[in-house]
Scaffold this motif. Structure first.
Motif, PDB file in Angstrom:
ATOM      1  N   SER A  61      48.018  42.636  28.886  1.00  0.00           N
ATOM      2  CA  SER A  61      47.860  41.343  29.553  1.00  0.00           C
ATOM      3  C   SER A  61      47.596  41.528  31.039  1.00  0.00           C
ATOM      4  O   SER A  61      46.732  40.853  31.624  1.00  0.00           O
ATOM      5  CB  SER A  61      49.117  40.496  29.338  1.00  0.00           C
ATOM      6  OG  SER A  61      49.033  39.286  30.052  1.00  0.00           O
ATOM      7  N   PHE A  62      48.330  42.461  31.656  1.00  0.00           N
ATOM      8  CA  PHE A  62      48.151  42.695  33.093  1.00  0.00           C
ATOM      9  C   PHE A  62      46.749  43.219  33.396  1.00  0.00           C
ATOM     10  O   PHE A  62      46.076  42.744  34.312  1.00  0.00           O
ATOM     11  CB  PHE A  62      49.197  43.691  33.598  1.00  0.00           C
ATOM     12  CG  PHE A  62      48.850  44.303  34.926  1.00  0.00           C
ATOM     13  CD1 PHE A  62      48.905  43.554  36.082  1.00  0.00           C
ATOM     14  CD2 PHE A  62      48.433  45.624  35.005  1.00  0.00           C
ATOM     15  CE1 PHE A  62      48.572  44.115  37.297  1.00  0.00           C
ATOM     16  CE2 PHE A  62      48.103  46.191  36.208  1.00  0.00           C
ATOM     17  CZ  PHE A  62      48.166  45.437  37.373  1.00  0.00           C
ATOM     18  N   ILE A  63      46.267  44.215  32.636  1.00  0.00           N
ATOM     19  CA  ILE A  63      44.958  44.806  32.897  1.00  0.00           C
ATOM     20  C   ILE A  63      43.858  43.770  32.681  1.00  0.00           C
ATOM     21  O   ILE A  63      42.910  43.671  33.482  1.00  0.00           O
ATOM     22  CB  ILE A  63      44.733  46.038  31.991  1.00  0.00           C
ATOM     23  CG1 ILE A  63      45.696  47.157  32.391  1.00  0.00           C
ATOM     24  CG2 ILE A  63      43.290  46.522  32.092  1.00  0.00           C
ATOM     25  CD1 ILE A  63      45.589  48.404  31.533  1.00  0.00           C
ATOM     26  N   GLN A  64      43.976  42.964  31.621  1.00  0.00           N
ATOM     27  CA  GLN A  64      42.967  41.936  31.378  1.00  0.00           C
ATOM     28  C   GLN A  64      42.941  40.908  32.513  1.00  0.00           C
ATOM     29  O   GLN A  64      41.862  40.502  32.967  1.00  0.00           O
ATOM     30  CB  GLN A  64      43.251  41.248  30.042  1.00  0.00           C
ATOM     31  CG  GLN A  64      43.009  42.143  28.834  1.00  0.00           C
ATOM     32  CD  GLN A  64      43.229  41.415  27.520  1.00  0.00           C
ATOM     33  OE1 GLN A  64      42.575  40.439  27.219  1.00  0.00           O
ATOM     34  NE2 GLN A  64      44.169  41.902  26.732  1.00  0.00           N
ATOM     35  N   SER A  65      44.124  40.509  32.991  1.00  0.00           N
ATOM     36  CA  SER A  65      44.185  39.547  34.099  1.00  0.00           C
ATOM     37  C   SER A  65      43.621  40.165  35.375  1.00  0.00           C
ATOM     38  O   SER A  65      42.899  39.497  36.137  1.00  0.00           O
ATOM     39  CB  SER A  65      45.635  39.109  34.324  1.00  0.00           C
ATOM     40  OG  SER A  65      46.143  38.442  33.198  1.00  0.00           O
ATOM     41  N   PHE A  66      43.941  41.436  35.613  1.00  0.00           N
ATOM     42  CA  PHE A  66      43.459  42.118  36.819  1.00  0.00           C
ATOM     43  C   PHE A  66      41.926  42.220  36.806  1.00  0.00           C
ATOM     44  O   PHE A  66      41.266  41.943  37.817  1.00  0.00           O
ATOM     45  CB  PHE A  66      44.082  43.509  36.913  1.00  0.00           C
ATOM     46  CG  PHE A  66      43.632  44.294  38.111  1.00  0.00           C
ATOM     47  CD1 PHE A  66      44.182  44.044  39.356  1.00  0.00           C
ATOM     48  CD2 PHE A  66      42.660  45.286  37.982  1.00  0.00           C
ATOM     49  CE1 PHE A  66      43.767  44.760  40.470  1.00  0.00           C
ATOM     50  CE2 PHE A  66      42.240  46.011  39.085  1.00  0.00           C
ATOM     51  CZ  PHE A  66      42.792  45.747  40.341  1.00  0.00           C
ATOM     52  N   ILE A  67      41.349  42.605  35.662  1.00  0.00           N
ATOM     53  CA  ILE A  67      39.892  42.707  35.556  1.00  0.00           C
ATOM     54  C   ILE A  67      39.247  41.345  35.730  1.00  0.00           C
ATOM     55  O   ILE A  67      38.235  41.195  36.441  1.00  0.00           O
ATOM     56  CB  ILE A  67      39.507  43.335  34.197  1.00  0.00           C
ATOM     57  CG1 ILE A  67      39.945  44.800  34.143  1.00  0.00           C
ATOM     58  CG2 ILE A  67      37.996  43.227  33.963  1.00  0.00           C
ATOM     59  CD1 ILE A  67      39.717  45.462  32.798  1.00  0.00           C
ATOM     60  N   ASN A  68      39.824  40.326  35.116  1.00  0.00           N
ATOM     61  CA  ASN A  68      39.288  38.973  35.204  1.00  0.00           C
ATOM     62  C   ASN A  68      39.269  38.476  36.656  1.00  0.00           C
ATOM     63  O   ASN A  68      38.246  37.967  37.150  1.00  0.00           O
ATOM     64  CB  ASN A  68      40.106  38.043  34.327  1.00  0.00           C
ATOM     65  CG  ASN A  68      39.579  36.615  34.341  1.00  0.00           C
ATOM     66  OD1 ASN A  68      38.381  36.381  34.244  1.00  0.00           O
ATOM     67  ND2 ASN A  68      40.478  35.652  34.470  1.00  0.00           N
ATOM     68  N   ILE A  69      40.401  38.640  37.349  1.00  0.00           N
ATOM     69  CA  ILE A  69      40.488  38.168  38.741  1.00  0.00           C
ATOM     70  C   ILE A  69      39.561  38.972  39.643  1.00  0.00           C
ATOM     71  O   ILE A  69      38.873  38.417  40.514  1.00  0.00           O
ATOM     72  CB  ILE A  69      41.946  38.252  39.234  1.00  0.00           C
ATOM     73  CG1 ILE A  69      42.819  37.262  38.464  1.00  0.00           C
ATOM     74  CG2 ILE A  69      42.026  37.969  40.730  1.00  0.00           C
ATOM     75  CD1 ILE A  69      44.297  37.394  38.751  1.00  0.00           C
ATOM     76  N   SER A  70      39.498  40.286  39.441  1.00  0.00           N
ATOM     77  CA  SER A  70      38.653  41.142  40.282  1.00  0.00           C
ATOM     78  C   SER A  70      37.179  40.768  40.132  1.00  0.00           C
ATOM     79  O   SER A  70      36.444  40.678  41.126  1.00  0.00           O
ATOM     80  CB  SER A  70      38.860  42.614  39.911  1.00  0.00           C
ATOM     81  OG  SER A  70      40.198  42.999  40.122  1.00  0.00           O
ATOM     82  N   LEU A  71      36.742  40.532  38.897  1.00  0.00           N
ATOM     83  CA  LEU A  71      35.347  40.156  38.673  1.00  0.00           C
ATOM     84  C   LEU A  71      35.027  38.800  39.292  1.00  0.00           C
ATOM     85  O   LEU A  71      33.933  38.609  39.865  1.00  0.00           O
ATOM     86  CB  LEU A  71      35.051  40.136  37.174  1.00  0.00           C
ATOM     87  CG  LEU A  71      35.040  41.491  36.464  1.00  0.00           C
ATOM     88  CD1 LEU A  71      34.868  41.305  34.964  1.00  0.00           C
ATOM     89  CD2 LEU A  71      33.936  42.385  37.016  1.00  0.00           C
ATOM     90  N   LYS A  72      35.952  37.860  39.212  1.00  0.00           N
ATOM     91  CA  LYS A  72      35.715  36.535  39.792  1.00  0.00           C
ATOM     92  C   LYS A  72      35.676  36.597  41.317  1.00  0.00           C
ATOM     93  O   LYS A  72      34.875  35.892  41.955  1.00  0.00           O
ATOM     94  CB  LYS A  72      36.790  35.566  39.315  1.00  0.00           C
ATOM     95  CG  LYS A  72      36.634  35.166  37.844  1.00  0.00           C
ATOM     96  CD  LYS A  72      37.708  34.210  37.396  1.00  0.00           C
ATOM     97  CE  LYS A  72      37.499  33.812  35.922  1.00  0.00           C
ATOM     98  NZ  LYS A  72      38.577  32.907  35.439  1.00  0.00           N
TER      99      LYS A  72
END
Length: 275
Positions: A61-72
């Motif tokens: 969950s953390f890695i998916q959230s981190f990737i999502n926020i970084s890309l945005k």
């Protein structure tokens, strides 16, 4: 009349700027739409990747959230840059904001980093019995900032991950089997061999105690008032405590039946003589 001419001039400049700005605006909107679609596509691919792997759910969950926020955030920088904002100024602004937030949340960032380390290196998992920071308990939940333990008394203890990752941890479930060193003292007048045979017989009769490695009994030390024996035996983690409690109880009952004394401190009070 002069004010009217100035107004018309400003209006003409605004209209000219607007028409010059329209291509950049259209391109920025296109970048935003295409970029948003790419972010969603990458997030779906990351989710499918984790579905095929057996990672800690919190870490996933953390890695998916981190990737999502970084890309945005990256998409936001590209869009704003396309609209004419200098990228160097934008990066400097984001860096300054990040520094201010980092200084304000030093403790939280330390716990965050500790949580990432725990989830990556897995010194323990949910359900393990651990001893850390002066607390013993079963791991109930691992979050990105703290770890919850369920103690002996069924209380919930919350340990910040920053302290947990930088301190010593004893994981009693790290191995499938656990060894007990049970110490018991007998009087100097008692038969050592008989006492050792009784302890080994208790282990032999208890199916929860492993026969390989075989239980062993040693004379550990010669105390002031007792011969101290140490019984070493192994048992699986899930039945370790019942096996240990049974050994303690049976050793007392069988020692009593065999006439083997377990010394204990005694105080003799003499009554003062009176005239």
């Amino acid at each position: 009349m002069e004010e009217l001419k100035n107004f018309e001039k400003h209006l003409e400049n605004a209209i000219e700027w607007f028409w010059d700005f329209i291509p950049d605006l259209i391109l920025a909107v296109i970048i935003l739409i295409v970029g948003w679609w790419m972010v969603r596509f990458i997030n779906k691919m990351v989710a499918k990747f984790f579905d095929k792997k057996d990672y800690e759910p919190t870490l996933e969950s953390f890695i998916q959230s981190f990737i999502n926020i970084s890309l945005k955030v990256l998409l936001f920088v590209v869009v704003v840059t396309q609209l004419g904002v200098k990228s160097s100024s934008l990066v400097a602004m984001i860096g300054a904001a990040g520094l201010a937030i980092g200084l304000a949340l030093q403790g939280s960032l330390a716990n965050f980093a500790g949580g990432v380390l725990i989830l990556i290196f897995k010194p323990f998992k949910v359900g393990d019995w651990i001893s850390a920071q002066g607390l013993d308990g079963s791991v109930k939940q691992i979050t990105i900032f703290s770890t919850k333990l369920n103690t002996f008394g069924n209380q919930i203890a919350i340990i910040p991950n920053g302290q947990l990752s930088n301190g010593s941890i004893v994981n009693y479930n790290g191995e499938p089997n656990r060894r007990e060193n049970y110490k018991v003292g007998i009087s100097y007048s008692s038969n050592i061999k008989t006492a050792k045979d009784i302890l080994l017989a208790i282990c032999e009769e208890d199916e929860r105690i492993l026969k390989d490695p075989a239980p062993e009994v040693y004379v550990d030390s010669l105390g002031d008032s007792s011969v101290n024996l140490t019984l070493r035996f192994w048992a699986p983690n899930d039945v370790f405590w019942p096996a240990r409690f049974n050994v303690i109880e049976q050793s007392k009952l069988r020692f009593d039946a065999a006439g083997i004394e377990i010394p204990f401190p005694q105080r003799v009070v003499h009554e003062a003589a009176t005239d």
